[in-house]
Design an enzyme around this catalytic site. Structure first.
Site, PDB file in Angstrom:
ATOM      1  N   CYS A 152       4.351  -8.685   1.361  1.00  0.00           N
ATOM      2  CA  CYS A 152       4.007  -9.434   0.143  1.00  0.00           C
ATOM      3  C   CYS A 152       5.265  -9.868  -0.606  1.00  0.00           C
ATOM      4  CB  CYS A 152       3.120  -8.566  -0.735  1.00  0.00           C
ATOM      5  SG  CYS A 152       2.615  -9.368  -2.248  1.00  0.00           S
ATOM      6  N   CYS A 189       3.103 -13.152  -0.190  1.00  0.00           N
ATOM      7  CA  CYS A 189       2.586 -13.668  -1.465  1.00  0.00           C
ATOM      8  C   CYS A 189       3.663 -14.225  -2.405  1.00  0.00           C
ATOM      9  CB  CYS A 189       1.865 -12.563  -2.234  1.00  0.00           C
ATOM     10  SG  CYS A 189       1.192 -11.224  -1.268  1.00  0.00           S
ATOM     11  N   HIS A 249     -13.630 -26.074 -24.284  1.00  0.00           N
ATOM     12  CA  HIS A 249     -13.528 -27.528 -24.120  1.00  0.00           C
ATOM     13  C   HIS A 249     -12.196 -28.034 -24.670  1.00  0.00           C
ATOM     14  CE1 HIS A 249     -15.099 -31.528 -23.558  1.00  0.00           C
ATOM     15  NE2 HIS A 249     -14.714 -31.841 -24.774  1.00  0.00           N
ATOM     16  N   GLU A 293     -14.875 -25.009 -17.753  1.00  0.00           N
ATOM     17  CA  GLU A 293     -16.145 -25.018 -18.486  1.00  0.00           C
ATOM     18  C   GLU A 293     -17.293 -25.538 -17.621  1.00  0.00           C
ATOM     19  OE1 GLU A 293     -16.602 -27.835 -21.813  1.00  0.00           O
ATOM     20  OE2 GLU A 293     -14.920 -28.979 -21.008  1.00  0.00           O
ATOM     21  N   GLY A 352      -5.382 -22.930  11.376  1.00  0.00           N
ATOM     22  CA  GLY A 352      -6.279 -23.445  10.335  1.00  0.00           C
ATOM     23  C   GLY A 352      -6.665 -22.385   9.330  1.00  0.00           C
ATOM     24  N   GLY A 356       0.815  -1.215   0.000  1.00  0.00           N
ATOM     25  CA  GLY A 356       0.000   0.000   0.000  1.00  0.00           C
ATOM     26  C   GLY A 356       0.845   1.260   0.000  1.00  0.00           C
ATOM     27  N   TYR A 375      11.354  -2.064  -6.695  1.00  0.00           N
ATOM     28  CA  TYR A 375      10.497  -1.157  -5.897  1.00  0.00           C
ATOM     29  C   TYR A 375      11.209   0.165  -5.636  1.00  0.00           C
ATOM     30  CZ  TYR A 375       6.459  -4.075  -5.014  1.00  0.00           C
ATOM     31  OH  TYR A 375       5.292  -4.773  -5.181  1.00  0.00           O
ATOM     32  N   TYR A 410      -5.645 -19.456   6.194  1.00  0.00           N
ATOM     33  CA  TYR A 410      -5.072 -19.736   4.874  1.00  0.00           C
ATOM     34  C   TYR A 410      -3.560 -19.849   4.909  1.00  0.00           C
ATOM     35  CZ  TYR A 410      -3.411 -15.016   3.496  1.00  0.00           C
ATOM     36  OH  TYR A 410      -2.730 -13.846   3.393  1.00  0.00           O
ATOM     37  N   THR A 460      -2.992  -8.023  -0.588  1.00  0.00           N
ATOM     38  CA  THR A 460      -2.229  -7.011  -1.324  1.00  0.00           C
ATOM     39  C   THR A 460      -3.099  -6.169  -2.262  1.00  0.00           C
ATOM     40  OG1 THR A 460      -0.047  -7.926  -1.091  1.00  0.00           O
ATOM     41  CG2 THR A 460      -0.488  -6.822  -3.172  1.00  0.00           C
ATOM     42  N   GLU A 481      -1.637 -23.126   3.598  1.00  0.00           N
ATOM     43  CA  GLU A 481      -0.699 -23.012   2.473  1.00  0.00           C
ATOM     44  C   GLU A 481       0.663 -23.597   2.836  1.00  0.00           C
ATOM     45  OE1 GLU A 481      -2.393 -19.170  -0.003  1.00  0.00           O
ATOM     46  OE2 GLU A 481      -0.880 -18.802   1.527  1.00  0.00           O
ATOM     47  N   LYS A 535       6.029 -17.164  -1.124  1.00  0.00           N
ATOM     48  CA  LYS A 535       5.127 -18.301  -0.888  1.00  0.00           C
ATOM     49  C   LYS A 535       4.684 -18.931  -2.202  1.00  0.00           C
ATOM     50  CE  LYS A 535       0.875 -17.562  -0.925  1.00  0.00           C
ATOM     51  NZ  LYS A 535      -0.338 -16.800  -0.591  1.00  0.00           N
TER      52      LYS A 535
HETATM   53  P1  FAD Z   1       3.125  -4.486   4.357  1.00  0.00           P
HETATM   54  O1  FAD Z   1       3.278  -5.037   2.991  1.00  0.00           O
HETATM   55  O2  FAD Z   1       3.245  -5.427   5.485  1.00  0.00           O
HETATM   56  O3  FAD Z   1       4.208  -3.327   4.497  1.00  0.00           O
HETATM   57  C1  FAD Z   1       4.415  -2.652   5.695  1.00  0.00           C
HETATM   58  C2  FAD Z   1       5.836  -2.133   5.698  1.00  0.00           C
HETATM   59  O4  FAD Z   1       5.959  -1.153   6.730  1.00  0.00           O
HETATM   60  C3  FAD Z   1       6.863  -3.192   6.032  1.00  0.00           C
HETATM   61  O5  FAD Z   1       7.849  -3.229   5.002  1.00  0.00           O
HETATM   62  C4  FAD Z   1       7.480  -2.760   7.367  1.00  0.00           C
HETATM   63  O6  FAD Z   1       8.864  -3.040   7.454  1.00  0.00           O
HETATM   64  C5  FAD Z   1       7.232  -1.266   7.313  1.00  0.00           C
HETATM   65  N1  FAD Z   1       7.155  -0.643   8.653  1.00  0.00           N
HETATM   66  C6  FAD Z   1       6.393  -1.011   9.711  1.00  0.00           C
HETATM   67  N2  FAD Z   1       6.510  -0.134  10.712  1.00  0.00           N
HETATM   68  C7  FAD Z   1       7.389   0.827  10.277  1.00  0.00           C
HETATM   69  C8  FAD Z   1       7.900   2.007  10.864  1.00  0.00           C
HETATM   70  N3  FAD Z   1       7.521   2.438  12.065  1.00  0.00           N
HETATM   71  N4  FAD Z   1       8.787   2.744  10.150  1.00  0.00           N
HETATM   72  C9  FAD Z   1       9.177   2.366   8.898  1.00  0.00           C
HETATM   73  N5  FAD Z   1       8.697   1.264   8.289  1.00  0.00           N
HETATM   74  C10 FAD Z   1       7.791   0.498   8.973  1.00  0.00           C
HETATM   75  N6  FAD Z   1      -2.015 -11.259   0.113  1.00  0.00           N
HETATM   76  C11 FAD Z   1      -2.496 -11.557  -1.114  1.00  0.00           C
HETATM   77  O7  FAD Z   1      -3.208 -10.742  -1.703  1.00  0.00           O
HETATM   78  N7  FAD Z   1      -2.210 -12.761  -1.705  1.00  0.00           N
HETATM   79  C12 FAD Z   1      -1.436 -13.698  -1.121  1.00  0.00           C
HETATM   80  O8  FAD Z   1      -1.202 -14.768  -1.684  1.00  0.00           O
HETATM   81  C13 FAD Z   1      -0.896 -13.400   0.168  1.00  0.00           C
HETATM   82  N8  FAD Z   1      -0.108 -14.298   0.813  1.00  0.00           N
HETATM   83  C14 FAD Z   1       0.428 -13.993   2.027  1.00  0.00           C
HETATM   84  C15 FAD Z   1       1.232 -14.928   2.649  1.00  0.00           C
HETATM   85  C16 FAD Z   1       1.769 -14.665   3.881  1.00  0.00           C
HETATM   86  C17 FAD Z   1       2.660 -15.685   4.543  1.00  0.00           C
HETATM   87  C18 FAD Z   1       1.506 -13.414   4.506  1.00  0.00           C
HETATM   88  C19 FAD Z   1       2.095 -13.102   5.854  1.00  0.00           C
HETATM   89  C20 FAD Z   1       0.695 -12.463   3.896  1.00  0.00           C
HETATM   90  C21 FAD Z   1       0.142 -12.747   2.638  1.00  0.00           C
HETATM   91  N9  FAD Z   1      -0.696 -11.848   2.001  1.00  0.00           N
HETATM   92  C22 FAD Z   1      -1.218 -12.148   0.760  1.00  0.00           C
HETATM   93  C23 FAD Z   1      -1.078 -10.560   2.634  1.00  0.00           C
HETATM   94  C24 FAD Z   1      -0.277  -9.393   2.063  1.00  0.00           C
HETATM   95  O9  FAD Z   1       1.099  -9.673   2.148  1.00  0.00           O
HETATM   96  C25 FAD Z   1      -0.617  -8.140   2.862  1.00  0.00           C
HETATM   97  O10 FAD Z   1      -2.022  -7.947   2.853  1.00  0.00           O
HETATM   98  C26 FAD Z   1       0.036  -6.898   2.261  1.00  0.00           C
HETATM   99  O11 FAD Z   1       1.439  -7.032   2.220  1.00  0.00           O
HETATM  100  C27 FAD Z   1      -0.337  -5.664   3.105  1.00  0.00           C
HETATM  101  O12 FAD Z   1       0.314  -4.531   2.597  1.00  0.00           O
HETATM  102  P2  FAD Z   1       0.584  -3.276   3.555  1.00  0.00           P
HETATM  103  O13 FAD Z   1       1.082  -2.198   2.639  1.00  0.00           O
HETATM  104  O14 FAD Z   1      -0.587  -3.005   4.390  1.00  0.00           O
HETATM  105  O15 FAD Z   1       1.734  -3.739   4.552  1.00  0.00           O
END
Ligand code: FAD
Length: 459
Positions: free
Chosen positions: A43, A48, A441, A446, A175, A16, A99, A177, A312, A181, A51
Site C-alpha cells: 500500500c 494505494c 445543494h 445530493e 481489465g 496488516g 511506520y 481495477y 488495505t 487505474e 497510485k
Molecule cells: P502487504 O502490504 O503487501 O505487505 C506484505 C509485506 O510482507 C511486504 O512489505 C513484503 O515485503 C513482506 N514480506 C513478504 N514475504 C516476506 C518474508 N518472507 N519475510 C519478510 N517480509 C516479507 N488497497 C486499497 O484499499 N485501496 C487502494 O487504492 C489500493 N490500491 C492498490 C494499488 C495497487 C497498484 C496495488 C498493487 C494494491 C492496491 N491495494 C489497494 C491493495 C493493498 O495494497 C493491499 O490489499 C494491502 O497492502 C495488503 O496488505 P498486507 O498486509 O496483506 O500485505
C-alpha cells in the site's frame, strides 16, 4: 512450560502486519516483526498511496483544460515527470520512517530480512533463529505475468512509479481495477494509452451499468480501449515494443512500455510453509478459519496472503480481530469482529468509481424483488468547463425490507462520497430514510437522496 522469545512474531511489515504488531505490543505482548523490503508494504510503497498521488497529478491535466471555461487564460504547464517521481519518493520514504517509528514507540522489535518458518513456533531471519508462541503471516501478494512470448519485456504495477523515461506510448493489459487505474493515470499524465482486455467489459464483479459507463467515460478521456482482445506476443523493435494481438485484424501496436496488470499471487513462496505444515489452496493462498488461524494452530494469516478481499482497510480490520483474539480487546472495548458485508471500495480511474453493497446482478439473485434507481447527468461544473463528462449514480433497493442494498457511483470524488453512504448502509438505511434526508445543494452527492422514481425497465 515452553518459553518463547516472543508472544507474537509477525512476518511482513505491510498494512496488516504493522497494525497487528503495534496493537499487540500496546496490549503488553512481546512482539517482533520481520520485513524483507520497505516498511509499509504494498500500500505504502507500490500501491494505494503512490497510485493516489499520481492520480492527483493526472487530474491537473483536465483541471487546466476545464479552467478556460471559468475564465482562466494562458497555456497549461507541462509535466516534469522526474520532479513528480522525486516528490513521490520523498513522501514514501517519509512514510517508511513513520511506520518504523510507530513500531519502535510501541515496543515492537523490528528485524530486517527475509523470514522463513522453521516449524510451528520457530522462524529464521537472516540466519538467526527466533521462537514465538504465535506467528502471524502477513506477507501480502505480488503481481504475476502470464506466460506470453516476450514476457521479459513487460513491466508490472510495481515498476510503474519509477519508469524511466516517461512512456509516451503505453499499452495496459488487463481489465481489473489496477489496470484501469494505471490506464487513466498515465493518460492524464500525457501518455497515449491503449488498454487491452480479453473480456468484453472492464471490471469483472462490478455492477454492469458501472462497467459500461466507465468504459465510455474512459474512452472520452482518450484511453483507447480494445475489449475482447488478447496479446499474442511482444517483440522488441527499433521503434519500440511491438505488440501483436491474437486477432490479427486489431493492432499491432508499437509502444514504449507494456504494463501487465492481469493478476496477483499470494506471497507464500520461500516462506517454509511446507516445513511448518500450513495448508494452502489451489492458488497458493493460506487457508484460514474465521479466527484467521491456519491449519497449524499457532500460525495465523491475514490480508492479501489469504487472497480474499485484497484491500488495505480489510487487512487492517483483520489485524485488529487477530490481536483481540490473542491478547484481549482494548480496555473497556468488546472484542472486534470482521464483517465482509457492505465493504465500500473505490476505483481511482478518471472519473472515479465508488461502490458499496451488491451489484444489480447480485441483488437480483439474492432478493426476490428489487427496485433500481438510476441517474446519469452532467455535473454543474461542466456547464462551464466544456467537458462532456457525465456522472452515474445508482441505488438498488430490496423491495421486501426497503433497505438500500447497493449504491454505485461513477464520477468525480466518488470514493469520498460513497464512504459516508457506506455508514448509512451498514446501519441498514432504507430508501425511505434516503428520501427523508435533505440534500446538500448544489452538490452531485445530493442526487443520491433525490432519486424518486425507479427505472421502469431495468437495464
Ligand atoms: P502487504 O502490504 O503487501 O505487505 C506484505 C509485506 O510482507 C511486504 O512489505 C513484503 O515485503 C513482506 N514480506 C513478504 N514475504 C516476506 C518474508 N518472507 N519475510 C519478510 N517480509 C516479507 N488497497 C486499497 O484499499 N485501496 C487502494 O487504492 C489500493 N490500491 C492498490 C494499488 C495497487 C497498484 C496495488 C498493487 C494494491 C492496491 N491495494 C489497494 C491493495 C493493498 O495494497 C493491499 O490489499 C494491502 O497492502 C495488503 O496488505 P498486507 O498486509 O496483506 O500485505
Amino acid at each position: 512450560m515452553q518459553t518463547f522469545d516472543f508472544d507474537l512474531f509477525v512476518i511482513g511489515g505491510g498494512s496488516g502486519g504493522v497494525r497487528a504488531a503495534r496493537m499487540a505490543a500496546q496490549r503488553g505482548a512481546r512482539v517482533a516483526l520481520a520485513e524483507a523490503g520497505a516498511m509499509g508494504g504494498t500500500c505504502v510503497n507500490v500501491g494505494c498511496i503512490p497510485k493516489k498521488l499520481y492520480s492527483y497529478a493526472a487530474h491537473y491535466a483536465e483541471s487546466f483544460e476545464e479552467s478556460h471555461g471559468f475564465g482562466w487564460v494562458g497555456t497549461a504547464p507541462q509535466l516534469d515527470w522526474e520532479l513528480l517521481k522525486a516528490n513521490r519518493a520523498r513522501e514514501i520514504s517519509r512514510l517508511n520512517g513513520v511506520y518504523l517509528q510507530l513500531l519502535d514507540s510501541a515496543g515492537v522489535q523490528t528485524l530486517r530480512g527475509w523470514a522463513t518458518l522453521l516449524d510451528a513456533h520457530a522462524i529464521d531471519v537472516a540466519g538467526q533463529r527466533y521462537t514465538a508462541q504465535n506467528i502471524l503471516i502477513a506477507t501480502g501478494g505480488a503481481p504475476t505475468i502470464p506466460d506470453v512470448p516476450g514476457r521479459e519485456l513487460v513491466v508490472t504495477s510495481d515498476d510503474m512509479f519509477d519508469l524511466n523515461p516517461f512512456p509516451k506510448r503505453l499499452l495496459v493489459v488487463g481489465g481489473g481495477y489496477i489496470a484501469c487505474e494505471f490506464a487513466s493515470i498515465f493518460n492524464g499524465l500525457g501518455a497515449q494509452v491503449t488498454q487491452v482486455h480479453r473480456r468484453d467489459k472492464l471490471l469483472t464483479g462490478f455492477d454492469d451499468d458501472v462497467r459500461r459507463f466507465l468504459a465510455s467515460e474512459m474512452s472520452k478521456t482518450g484511453v483507447k480501449l480494445q475489449l475482447g482482445a488478447e496479446v499474442a506476443a511482444i517483440t522488441q523493435t527499433a521503434e519500440g515494443l511491438r505488440v501483436d494481438l491474437k486477432d490479427g485484424s486489431q493492432g499491432p501496436f508499437v509502444v514504449d512500455t507494456v504494463l501487465y496488470a492481469t493478476g496477483r499471487r499470494p506471497n507464500t513462496r520461500g516462506l517454509g510453509l511446507e516445513d511448518a505444515g500450513v495448508a494452502v489452496n489451489a492458488h497458493g493462498a493460506i487457508e484460514v478459519n474465521e479466527r484467521y488461524q491456519s491449519s497449524v494452530a499457532s500460525l495465523y494469516a491475514l490480508g492479501d496472503v489469504t487472497a480474499r478481499l485484497q484491500l488495505t482497510p480489510v487487512a487492517l480490520g483483520e489485524a485488529m480481530v487477530v490481536v483481540d483474539q490473542l491478547f484481549g480487546p482494548a480496555a473497556g472495548k468488546a472484542p472486534r469482529s470482521m464483517s465482509y458485508d457492505f465493504i465500500p471500495t473505490a476505483v481511482f480511474t478518471h472519473p472515479n468509481i465508488g461502490t458499496v453493497g451488491y451489484s444489480e446482478a447480485e441483488a437480483r439473485e439474492k432478493f426476490a424483488s428489487i427496485s433500481v434507481y438510476r441517474s446519469d447527468f452532467k455535473a454543474l461544473r461542466h456547464t462551464l468547463s466544456n467537458s462532456t463528462e457525465r456522472t452515474l449514480m445508482k441505488l438498488l433497493v430490496d423491495d421486501a425490507s426497503d433497505r438500500v442494498v447497493g449504491l454505485h457511483m461513477v464520477g468525480p470524488d466518488a470514493g469520498e462520497i460513497v464512504q459516508g453512504f457506506a455508514v448509512a448502509m451498514k446501519a441498514g438505511a432504507t430508501k425511505a430514510v434516503f428520501d427523508s434526508t435533505i440534500g446538500i445543494h448544489p452538490t452531485a452527492a445530493e442526487e443520491f437522496v433525490t432519486m424518486r422514481e425507479p427505472v421502469k425497465s431495468p437495464t
